[in-house]
Write an enzyme that holds these catalytic residues in place. Structure first.
Site, short mmCIF file in Angstrom:
data_model
loop_
_atom_site.label_atom_id
_atom_site.label_comp_id
_atom_site.label_asym_id
_atom_site.label_seq_id
_atom_site.Cartn_x
_atom_site.Cartn_y
_atom_site.Cartn_z
N ALA A 146 0.79 -1.26 -0.09
CA ALA A 146 0.01 -0.02 0.00
C ALA A 146 0.78 1.43 0.04
CB ALA A 146 -0.85 0.10 1.21
N ASP A 150 14.28 -1.79 4.42
CA ASP A 150 13.11 -2.79 4.06
C ASP A 150 12.44 -3.68 5.21
OD1 ASP A 150 11.01 -3.83 2.79
OD2 ASP A 150 11.74 -3.90 1.03
N ARG A 174 9.74 -5.09 5.03
CA ARG A 174 8.46 -5.93 4.80
C ARG A 174 8.77 -7.61 4.96
NH1 ARG A 174 7.56 -3.34 -0.98
NH2 ARG A 174 9.89 -3.24 -1.04
#
Length: 393
Positions: free
Chosen positions: A253, A325, A327
């Site tokens: 998102a 990062d 994620r």
């Protein structure tokens, strides 16, 4: 350090033993002795006090804390890790409450279903801690680890923990913990391994809804899922019959790019390109709540402030105290497995997504390049992704 597997640690705990639990190197990076209250023996707290020498605390579930009216120690908790200390306690049957025997009695009474709030004096010499309901999947602390381990052994949700200190009073880390483990013949695990153990053991997503979704790029089936332990909402767009070797886009998102059409990034353009491709060729888009590569919207805006001062998208994250990062793709893998998909063609320019899915059992048969034009505003961003993050663009 040599770590043991979670199953062997659970067996040790159920046998009344104490284990060492080590947290993240980017957090406290310390080891605590952990015991399960229901299974621990009369010597457990004495061993902790004598050998570990840290503060002896009693992690409990929220249900236990509420039932016994264990209120927070302070109204404004400023602890950097948000540790939920309650008021300290002694059981009414103790004298001073400080001896190992009497602290053991107090801990055992915490899990006695006949105990009431009035059975505990306040303040006292045992320090209850309240665990998050979702355990280490919500907070990767020793409090949650102790309660999770208790539950996994089939015991009542409570434990006893104590930080391990060196002889000179410093905190034991690394090889100090390894020596402590070997000296006392204890099992030693990490909270990270406990998190992965729970992820494999328990479903992390719940299907909530399915609707037809007409868009500018075609009509899709939209599925709604809820992440069980974080309450995050995930949507999935599909086109055509769901099959193995599905064309799949994992899209993080990006409010600024997807909704406001920001030209600082290429996220919105990649989403539109993927929707067009999936509409034509069939497949799936998994829309993940991972704003700013996992740092969240407001931190992303803070990173933009640094970029305006000369940082790039990687160094800005690092300057804010984050990895480049954050994620993780376990939820995405769970969603694919919900649809019985284990082999996919991945629409992505990001190699870390390939590795992120592979570690959770998803095979990437083919990479499909996502081609979007650069703008004058995102040229440096695109170059940084290519040079520093290895994106295939």
């Amino acid at each position: 350090m040599q770590f043991d597997n979670i199953d062997s640690a659970l067996m040790a705990l159920k046998n009344g033993e104490t284990i060492i639990v080590v947290d993240d190197e980017n957090r406290e990076n310390e080891g605590d002795l952990v015991a399960v209250t229901e299974w621990m023996n009369d010597n457990t707290i004495n061993f902790m006090a004598k050998e570990a020498r840290g503060l002896i605390c009693a992690p409990v579930s929220k249900d236990i804390a509420q039932r016994l009216d264990l209120v927070q120690m302070v109204d404004d908790n400023s602890d950097i890790f948000g540790t939920q200390f309650t008021v300290s306690i002694d059981h009414v049957d103790t004298t001073t409450g400080i001896s190992a025997y009497e602290r053991t009695l107090t801990a055992k009474k915490l899990i006695d279903p006949s105990s009431e709030a009035k059975d505990f004096n306040r303040p006292g010499h045992l320090f209850p801690l309240v665990a998050q309901d979702k355990g280490v999947l919500a907070r990767n602390g020793h409090t949650e680890a102790a309660v999770d381990l208790a539950k996994l052994t089939g015991a009542k949700p409570a434990g006893v923990i104590c930080e391990i200190m060196n002889d000179d009073g410093t905190m034991a880390k690394g090889q100090d913990l390894q020596k402590f483990k070997e000296k006392h013949q204890l099992k030693m695990i990490t909270i990270d391994d406990l998190i992965e153990y729970r992820k494999k053991l328990e479903p992390e997503i719940e299907f909530k809804a399915k609707v037809k979704m007409p868009t500018d790029f075609g009509t899709f089936d939209m599925y709604g899922f809820k992440a069980t332990y974080t309450d995050e909402e995930i949507v999935v767009l599909t086109k055509g019959a769901i099959r193995q070797h599905e064309n799949v886009r994992l899209h993080s998102a990006c409010l600024t790019g997807d909704i406001f059409h920001s030209q600082r990034c290429d996220c919105g353009a990649q989403l539109e390109s993927s929707m067009k491709y999936i509409n034509e060729h069939g497949g799936m888009i998994i829309y993940l709540p991972q704003e700013g590569r996992g740092i969240g919207l407001l931190n992303k805006l803070r990173a933009y402030e640094l970029i305006e001062q000369g940082y790039d998208t990687v160094t800005a994250n690092l300057a804010l105290g984050f990895d480049e990062d954050l994620r993780d793709y376990h939820i995405a893998a769970q969603i694919l497995k919900y649809f019985n998909i284990e082999h996919i063609n991945l629409l992505s320019n990001n190699p870390s997504k390939f590795e992120g899915l592979k570690q959770y059992g998803i095979d990437i048969a083919e990479r499909i390049e996502v081609i979007v034009p650069e703008t004058v505003h995102n040229h440096d961003y695109m170059e940084t992704k290519k040079i520093k993050m290895g994106h295939l663009i």
